[in-house]
Design a protein around this motif. Structure first.
Motif, PDB file in Angstrom:
ATOM      1  N   LYS A  49      -6.158  -0.621   1.366  1.00  0.00           N
ATOM      2  CA  LYS A  49      -5.469   0.632   1.012  1.00  0.00           C
ATOM      3  C   LYS A  49      -4.995   1.357   2.270  1.00  0.00           C
ATOM      4  O   LYS A  49      -3.925   1.965   2.269  1.00  0.00           O
ATOM      5  CB  LYS A  49      -6.389   1.529   0.182  1.00  0.00           C
ATOM      6  CG  LYS A  49      -6.619   1.009  -1.225  1.00  0.00           C
ATOM      7  CD  LYS A  49      -7.557   1.903  -1.998  1.00  0.00           C
ATOM      8  CE  LYS A  49      -7.752   1.400  -3.419  1.00  0.00           C
ATOM      9  NZ  LYS A  49      -8.661   2.263  -4.194  1.00  0.00           N
ATOM     10  N   ARG A  52      -1.866  -0.322   3.447  1.00  0.00           N
ATOM     11  CA  ARG A  52      -0.719   0.094   2.632  1.00  0.00           C
ATOM     12  C   ARG A  52      -0.297   1.525   2.955  1.00  0.00           C
ATOM     13  O   ARG A  52       0.886   1.808   3.108  1.00  0.00           O
ATOM     14  CB  ARG A  52      -1.059  -0.046   1.145  1.00  0.00           C
ATOM     15  CG  ARG A  52      -1.428  -1.448   0.667  1.00  0.00           C
ATOM     16  CD  ARG A  52      -0.239  -2.305   0.549  1.00  0.00           C
ATOM     17  NE  ARG A  52       0.682  -1.623  -0.350  1.00  0.00           N
ATOM     18  CZ  ARG A  52       1.479  -2.188  -1.218  1.00  0.00           C
ATOM     19  NH1 ARG A  52       1.508  -3.471  -1.298  1.00  0.00           N
ATOM     20  NH2 ARG A  52       2.267  -1.484  -1.989  1.00  0.00           N
ATOM     21  N   GLU A  57       2.994  -2.818   7.239  1.00  0.00           N
ATOM     22  CA  GLU A  57       3.878  -3.956   6.965  1.00  0.00           C
ATOM     23  C   GLU A  57       5.277  -3.761   7.550  1.00  0.00           C
ATOM     24  O   GLU A  57       6.019  -4.728   7.724  1.00  0.00           O
ATOM     25  CB  GLU A  57       3.966  -4.245   5.456  1.00  0.00           C
ATOM     26  CG  GLU A  57       4.765  -3.249   4.661  1.00  0.00           C
ATOM     27  CD  GLU A  57       3.989  -2.001   4.268  1.00  0.00           C
ATOM     28  OE1 GLU A  57       4.611  -1.096   3.680  1.00  0.00           O
ATOM     29  OE2 GLU A  57       2.772  -1.919   4.537  1.00  0.00           O
ATOM     30  N   HIS A 129      -1.753  -8.226  -3.303  1.00  0.00           N
ATOM     31  CA  HIS A 129      -2.654  -7.204  -3.828  1.00  0.00           C
ATOM     32  C   HIS A 129      -4.088  -7.723  -3.863  1.00  0.00           C
ATOM     33  O   HIS A 129      -4.322  -8.884  -4.193  1.00  0.00           O
ATOM     34  CB  HIS A 129      -2.201  -6.831  -5.243  1.00  0.00           C
ATOM     35  CG  HIS A 129      -2.740  -5.532  -5.721  1.00  0.00           C
ATOM     36  ND1 HIS A 129      -2.023  -4.364  -5.627  1.00  0.00           N
ATOM     37  CD2 HIS A 129      -3.931  -5.206  -6.283  1.00  0.00           C
ATOM     38  CE1 HIS A 129      -2.743  -3.373  -6.133  1.00  0.00           C
ATOM     39  NE2 HIS A 129      -3.910  -3.867  -6.520  1.00  0.00           N
TER      40      HIS A 129
END
Length: 135
Positions: A49, A52, A57, A129
């Motif tokens: 998390k 993200r 990325e 994921h």
């Protein structure tokens, strides 16, 4: 003679047990746990998390294999946990890596992020994921 042999045997057995006990005590705790390639422990999930949320990325690619920045799959094979921490907090500004020392999320979760990326680098965590481990 028999008595001396028994004493020597007992001493050797105690020494072996003590050495095994020290080895077991020195074994580090797992930095991540994963099953089925995408079910991870709570800390590793928090690391993902963080990955993200911090939009890592953008430079390191959605699968951590590099784009503008280096492949973290390769880097985490060489970087120690201490080196990783230093890079996260100080950055590598000359190479385009910002420092995250001012990020509360990174302060709290850098070890979790390290665990997630180490699992990816080790080939244990699949790209994409991740989900919490079934309880």
């Amino acid at each position: 003679m028999f008595r001396i042999s028994m004493v020597m045997f007992a001493l050797l057995a105690c020494t072996a047990c003590e050495a095994q006990s020290k080895t077991e005590a020195a074994a580090p705790a797992a930095i991540y746990t994963v099953s089925e390639g995408n079910k991870v422990d709570a800390n590793t999930l928090q690391g993902w998390k963080t990955w993200r949320s911090m939009a890592c990325e953008r430079c390191h690619g959605a699968q951590q294999e590099g784009m503008v920045g280096p492949s973290l799959i390769d880097s985490l094979k060489k970087l120690s946990k201490d080196d990783f921490h230093k890079i996260m907090m100080e950055g590598r500004v000359d190479k385009g890596m910002p420092n995250f020392a001012g990020s509360e999320m990174m302060q709290k979760n850098w070890q979790n992020l390290y665990g997630y990326l180490k699992g990816r680098s080790d080939g244990k965590i699949k790209p994409g994921h991740v989900y919490p481990t079934d309880k």
